[in-house]
Enzyme design. Structure first.
Site, PDB file in Angstrom:
ATOM      1  N   LYS A 108      42.682 -17.740 -15.044  1.00  0.00           N
ATOM      2  CA  LYS A 108      41.572 -16.798 -15.182  1.00  0.00           C
ATOM      3  C   LYS A 108      41.710 -16.110 -16.526  1.00  0.00           C
ATOM      4  CE  LYS A 108      38.071 -15.559 -12.568  1.00  0.00           C
ATOM      5  NZ  LYS A 108      37.399 -16.353 -11.522  1.00  0.00           N
TER       6      LYS A 108
HETATM    7  P1  NAD Z   1      27.592 -11.697 -12.054  1.00  0.00           P
HETATM    8  O1  NAD Z   1      28.009 -10.944 -13.259  1.00  0.00           O
HETATM    9  O2  NAD Z   1      26.552 -12.754 -12.208  1.00  0.00           O
HETATM   10  O3  NAD Z   1      27.111 -10.690 -10.920  1.00  0.00           O
HETATM   11  C1  NAD Z   1      27.898  -9.633 -10.456  1.00  0.00           C
HETATM   12  C2  NAD Z   1      27.052  -8.780  -9.531  1.00  0.00           C
HETATM   13  O4  NAD Z   1      27.859  -7.751  -8.968  1.00  0.00           O
HETATM   14  C3  NAD Z   1      25.902  -8.079 -10.248  1.00  0.00           C
HETATM   15  O5  NAD Z   1      24.764  -8.131  -9.432  1.00  0.00           O
HETATM   16  C4  NAD Z   1      26.387  -6.641 -10.379  1.00  0.00           C
HETATM   17  O6  NAD Z   1      25.329  -5.702 -10.426  1.00  0.00           O
HETATM   18  C5  NAD Z   1      27.192  -6.503  -9.111  1.00  0.00           C
HETATM   19  N1  NAD Z   1      28.193  -5.440  -9.182  1.00  0.00           N
HETATM   20  C6  NAD Z   1      29.032  -5.153 -10.209  1.00  0.00           C
HETATM   21  N2  NAD Z   1      29.793  -4.087  -9.896  1.00  0.00           N
HETATM   22  C7  NAD Z   1      29.448  -3.725  -8.656  1.00  0.00           C
HETATM   23  C8  NAD Z   1      29.858  -2.699  -7.768  1.00  0.00           C
HETATM   24  N3  NAD Z   1      30.814  -1.833  -8.133  1.00  0.00           N
HETATM   25  N4  NAD Z   1      29.284  -2.625  -6.556  1.00  0.00           N
HETATM   26  C9  NAD Z   1      28.313  -3.507  -6.192  1.00  0.00           C
HETATM   27  N5  NAD Z   1      27.871  -4.477  -6.976  1.00  0.00           N
HETATM   28  C10 NAD Z   1      28.432  -4.590  -8.190  1.00  0.00           C
HETATM   29  O7  NAD Z   1      28.922 -12.313 -11.436  1.00  0.00           O
HETATM   30  P2  NAD Z   1      29.066 -13.532 -10.409  1.00  0.00           P
HETATM   31  O8  NAD Z   1      29.375 -14.746 -11.195  1.00  0.00           O
HETATM   32  O9  NAD Z   1      27.929 -13.528  -9.464  1.00  0.00           O
HETATM   33  O10 NAD Z   1      30.418 -13.121  -9.663  1.00  0.00           O
HETATM   34  C11 NAD Z   1      30.418 -12.287  -8.512  1.00  0.00           C
HETATM   35  C12 NAD Z   1      31.700 -12.508  -7.744  1.00  0.00           C
HETATM   36  O11 NAD Z   1      31.795 -13.896  -7.377  1.00  0.00           O
HETATM   37  C13 NAD Z   1      33.001 -12.223  -8.514  1.00  0.00           C
HETATM   38  O12 NAD Z   1      33.975 -11.760  -7.605  1.00  0.00           O
HETATM   39  C14 NAD Z   1      33.403 -13.595  -9.036  1.00  0.00           C
HETATM   40  O13 NAD Z   1      34.778 -13.664  -9.327  1.00  0.00           O
HETATM   41  C15 NAD Z   1      33.028 -14.450  -7.831  1.00  0.00           C
HETATM   42  N6  NAD Z   1      32.840 -15.857  -8.112  1.00  0.00           N
HETATM   43  C16 NAD Z   1      31.964 -16.302  -9.051  1.00  0.00           C
HETATM   44  C17 NAD Z   1      31.803 -17.657  -9.267  1.00  0.00           C
HETATM   45  C18 NAD Z   1      30.800 -18.206 -10.238  1.00  0.00           C
HETATM   46  O14 NAD Z   1      30.628 -19.444 -10.281  1.00  0.00           O
HETATM   47  N7  NAD Z   1      30.103 -17.401 -11.013  1.00  0.00           N
HETATM   48  C19 NAD Z   1      32.566 -18.578  -8.519  1.00  0.00           C
HETATM   49  C20 NAD Z   1      33.457 -18.110  -7.552  1.00  0.00           C
HETATM   50  C21 NAD Z   1      33.571 -16.746  -7.352  1.00  0.00           C
END
Ligand code: NAD
Length: 419
Positions: A108
């Site tokens: 990461k």
């Molecule tokens: P992103 O940046 O596209 O979206 C993040 C979302 O979380 C946004 O809507 C934001 O407003 C919200 N957010 C941020 N802080 C917050 C808070 N304190 N309370 C509530 N909402 C909050 O990111 P993403 O890619 O959608 O990732 C989200 C989660 O999924 C993370 O934990 C990431 O590690 C995990 N994840 C992502 C992927 C991927 O392919 N993008 C894969 C596996 C896991």
């Protein structure tokens, strides 16, 4: 736990190893190896901002384990990024790749910054310089980044371009989640959300509950939360709430999710547009009476403090590490069925693997082919985790950890300890 005490995700990830180890016959030395990351790089680097000033940023790349293949894991831009968070996220990537049985290790990266306060130009400069700083760890055979919180296909394009300039030729396989035009895979953008929905469907099937009319609450509306919401909606579920970092929207009747997400994209915040909609806080969202709760934002959202008030029947973890081990015990006692992060959100790394394979072999798969392979891998992995959970009478998270850690441990034993 004291009020406002920050939960350390790396300690949480290590505690999970202790819990799973009780069901694995592993030597103490091997457990200790798995509790440590392999390589950690911290970089402090300058970026010229739009006003001409130079700012120093701190970034991290951590490889937790490369026993089963190249290191793989996203890059996060967020003010709270620190070494222990990146270590935990890297460790979860190792178990996740092993749970879906793809030949990757776990890594990461992240930069401590607030992209909301930066221009596109500044984000590009930061991305290119950070890529250059960590390039000694990267490469299609070594370590392959992908998108995470606040990074997207455009950021991946800049990473690919910077790395390719450094090498003197195009290296699409150095990063996944790229735009399609640069060798990105069809279906990668939707993959994590789709995986959350596929595993939720398996959970519903197991619990003999229908998807039609199922009430779904989703914390976060980014890549994972937004795609998950759209797919649940298409399948006839009722998305009753969704949120961003500021607040959420709730409607007992179900939100018009396309309109709500379009509105969020346009105004950068949620706005109540009908009399059925009300604003709610992120805490209230997590505690809604629903069938499926999808935390899809950040770590440590469900803790021993709010777990007793959680009313959902299923939790499908789109986010990494949203639930603490203490909260897990409470959820388990309440009979809530948890599809853990290293299974539920593994669709992202699975299609990243497809993208990498296509890049290395110079192939282009159809979206149908990608989705078909993704669905089969997610369903098979769910089944394998469920079987361990039932045969050992342990919660789904422990079962997923037993599967993932067990595979990495087995690979380590076969390779042996050098010299
Ligand atoms: P992103 O940046 O596209 O979206 C993040 C979302 O979380 C946004 O809507 C934001 O407003 C919200 N957010 C941020 N802080 C917050 C808070 N304190 N309370 C509530 N909402 C909050 O990111 P993403 O890619 O959608 O990732 C989200 C989660 O999924 C993370 O934990 C990431 O590690 C995990 N994840 C992502 C992927 C991927 O392919 N993008 C894969 C596996 C896991």
């Amino acid at each position: 736990m004291a009020e406002n005490e920050k939960i350390n995700p790396f300690e949480m990830a290590r505690k999970q190893i202790d819990i799973a180890s009780k069901y694995l016959d592993l030597e103490p030395g091997l457990i200790e190896k798995l509790k440590h990351t392999k390589r950690e790089l911290i970089v402090h680097f300058p970026v010229k901002m739009d006003d001409g000033a130079v700012r120093i940023f701190t970034g991290y790349r951590v490889q937790h384990n490369i026993t089963r293949g190249p290191a793989k894991g996203g890059i996060r831009y967020h003010p709270d990024v620190d070494l222990d968070e990146v270590r935990a996220l890297a460790m979860w990537m190792t178990w996740k790749s092993a749970v879906v049985n793809i030949p990757f290790g776990g890594a990461k990266g992240g930069v401590q910054c607030n992209p909301k306060e930066m221009s596109l130009n500044e984000i590009e400069h930061l991305t290119r310089r950070f890529t250059w700083e960590i390039s000694l760890m990267l490469g299609p055979e070594q370590d392959i980044p992908a998108p995470d919180v606040n990074t997207n296909p455009q950021v991946m394009a800049w990473i690919m371009d910077t790395y390719s300039i450094l090498k003197g030729y195009s290296v699409p396989g150095v990063v996944t989640g790229k735009p399609i035009e640069l060798g990105g895979s069809l279906g990668r953008f939707e993959a994590t959300g789709r995986g959350v929905v596929i595993t939720s469907l398996e959970a519903l099937k197991y619990l003999k509950k229908p998807i039609e009319g199922a009430k779904v609450a989703i914390q976060g509306c980014g890549n994972v939360g937004g795609v998950t919401a759209m797919h649940f909606d298409r399948l006839g579920a009722k998305v009753i709430a969704i949120s961003d970092s500021q607040k959420g929207l709730y409607s007992e009747k179900g939100l018009d999710i396309k309109r709500v997400l379009d509105c969020k994209a346009k105004y950068k915040c949620f706005v109540c547009e009908t009399k059925d909609e009300t604003e709610i806080t992120n805490q209230e969202l997590l505690e809604l009476d629903c069938d499926i709760l999808v935390p899809a934002a950040l770590e440590t959202q469900i803790t021993e403090k709010n777990a007793p008030r959680i009313k959902t029947k299923i939790i499908a973890e789109g986010a990494n590490g949203p639930t603490t081990p203490e909260a897990d015990e409470i959820l388990n006692d309440k009979g809530i069925f948890v599809v853990p992060d290293i299974l539920a959100n593994a669709g992202g790394v699975t299609v990243s693997y497809f993208e990498w394979v296509q890049n290395l072999q110079e192939l282009i798969w159809s979206e149908e082919e990608v989705l078909d392979r993704l669905t089969r891998i997610m369903q098979r992995s769910f089944k394998e985790v469920l079987e361990i959970s039932q045969s050992k009478k342990i919660p789904m998270r422990t079962a997923a950890l037993v599967l993932g850690i067990g595979r990495v441990a087995e690979a380590t034993k076969l390779r042996g300890i050098y010299p």
